[in-house]
Design an enzyme around this catalytic site. Structure first.
Site, PDB file in Angstrom:
ATOM      1  N   CYS A 162      42.369  49.701  47.896  1.00 45.84           N
ATOM      2  CA  CYS A 162      42.607  48.643  46.900  1.00 45.84           C
ATOM      3  C   CYS A 162      44.055  48.191  46.866  1.00 45.84           C
ATOM      4  O   CYS A 162      44.341  46.984  46.862  1.00 45.84           O
ATOM      5  CB  CYS A 162      42.136  49.094  45.520  1.00 45.84           C
ATOM      6  SG  CYS A 162      43.034  50.501  44.802  1.00 45.84           S
ATOM      7  N   HIS A 214      43.223  51.851  40.232  1.00 45.74           N
ATOM      8  CA  HIS A 214      42.599  50.742  40.956  1.00 45.74           C
ATOM      9  C   HIS A 214      43.326  49.446  40.631  1.00 45.74           C
ATOM     10  O   HIS A 214      43.897  49.290  39.545  1.00 45.74           O
ATOM     11  CB  HIS A 214      41.115  50.618  40.575  1.00 45.74           C
ATOM     12  CG  HIS A 214      40.331  49.696  41.458  1.00 45.74           C
ATOM     13  ND1 HIS A 214      40.107  49.939  42.787  1.00 45.74           N
ATOM     14  CD2 HIS A 214      39.736  48.494  41.195  1.00 45.74           C
ATOM     15  CE1 HIS A 214      39.387  48.961  43.305  1.00 45.74           C
ATOM     16  NE2 HIS A 214      39.166  48.063  42.361  1.00 45.74           N
ATOM     17  N   HIS A 226      38.533  42.541  45.132  1.00 45.69           N
ATOM     18  CA  HIS A 226      39.124  43.887  45.188  1.00 45.69           C
ATOM     19  C   HIS A 226      38.396  44.716  46.233  1.00 45.69           C
ATOM     20  O   HIS A 226      37.308  44.358  46.704  1.00 45.69           O
ATOM     21  CB  HIS A 226      39.051  44.561  43.811  1.00 45.69           C
ATOM     22  CG  HIS A 226      37.658  44.820  43.332  1.00 45.69           C
ATOM     23  ND1 HIS A 226      37.253  46.045  42.851  1.00 45.69           N
ATOM     24  CD2 HIS A 226      36.549  44.020  43.244  1.00 45.69           C
ATOM     25  CE1 HIS A 226      35.983  45.997  42.474  1.00 45.69           C
ATOM     26  NE2 HIS A 226      35.534  44.785  42.713  1.00 45.69           N
TER      27      HIS A 226
END
Length: 262
Positions: A162, A214, A226
């Site tokens: 990510c 994240h 993402h």
């Protein structure tokens, strides 16, 4: 100080000097790093500890995937990167495929000569300083990575995590972000509400312990792109991410950041 560069598309950076050790990041083709521990002669079969010039990450790399860079050549390092999804490079007369966004900073007139290696590149390149940060371009560049498999420590179209994803997209626009999501969350300007966000802002998400784990790129106030399983577009609201395929709530929104061009 001994400078090295990656001579293959992606070089794993491992936590310890072993193929069995966790990959914590990657050194991409053409990026500079310095050797901080190990044999600077790059003995085949050995590992050396490096510190990357791009984001300061440290770890162990296989010596056979690296080549030494003369100090004067390293001093003239440029910002050019590859511009296509796949890019053909020749090394010692053989072909090698490189992913989008790897460095051409050591090349002069599309050529690079290092001890034992001759590289030739005839593909397209781009200069990050010349790339305008706009909603349309952010969507276009981020979408190049769609369906790239998630890979812990990955930083390329061959596999990405990510924070590596947002780092590579922002690099295209000459915005240099740290490597990890929690580090990226420590800089930039806070955006109080999702409704005030713009395309290109970063949304950060935490775990039940409150740790940032994240990050993704907002496309608008209701969509985010993402890397989760793969690079994908999902829904987002003030509570967090909603998987568009399953309807599952997958990530809890913690904060939103905006970054300025350098």
């Amino acid at each position: 100080m001994t400078f090295i560069t990656a001579i293959v598309a992606v070089v794993p950076i491992r936590a310890e000097a072993s193929h069995q050790s966790e990959m914590v990041s990657q050194l991409l083709f053409g990026e500079l790093a310095e050797i901080t521990e190990g044999n600077p002669q790059l003995v085949t079969g050995s590992f050396v500890k490096i510190k990357t010039q791009f984001d300061g990450y440290e770890g162990w790399c296989q010596a056979a995937q690296l080549a030494k860079v003369p100090t004067d050549l390293a001093a003239g390092f440029g910002s050019a990167i590859t511009a296509e999804v796949l890019n053909l490079m020749e090394v010692n007369g053989t072909k090698m495929q490189l992913p989008f966004g790897v460095s051409l900073g050591l090349f002069k007139q599309q050529q690079l000569k290092l001890e034992g290696y001759q590289f030739s590149y005839q593909g397209k390149s781009t200069i990050p300083e010349h790339n305008q940060f706009s909603s349309e371009r952010v969507k276009e560049i981020a979408s190049l990575f769609l369906n790239t498999p998630y890979l812990w420590g990955g930083r390329s179209l061959f596999g990405i995590d990510c924070s590596g994803f947002v780092q590579q997209v922002y690099r295209y626009f000459n915005i240099m972000l740290p490597r990890d999501a929690y580090q990226q969350a420590e800089i930039g300007m806070d955006i109080a509400f999702l409704a005030e966000s713009q395309c290109g802002d970063l949304a950060f998400f935490d775990n039940p312990s409150g740790k940032i784990t994240h990050v993704g790129i907002l496309l608008n106030e209701s969509q985010i792109i993402h890397a989760s399983g793969k690079v994908r577009i999902d829904g987002i609201d003030q509570a967090g991410i909603l998987n568009t395929d399953t309807g599952e709530r997958t990530h809890s929104l913690r904060l939103i950041k905006r970054y300025s061009l350098k």
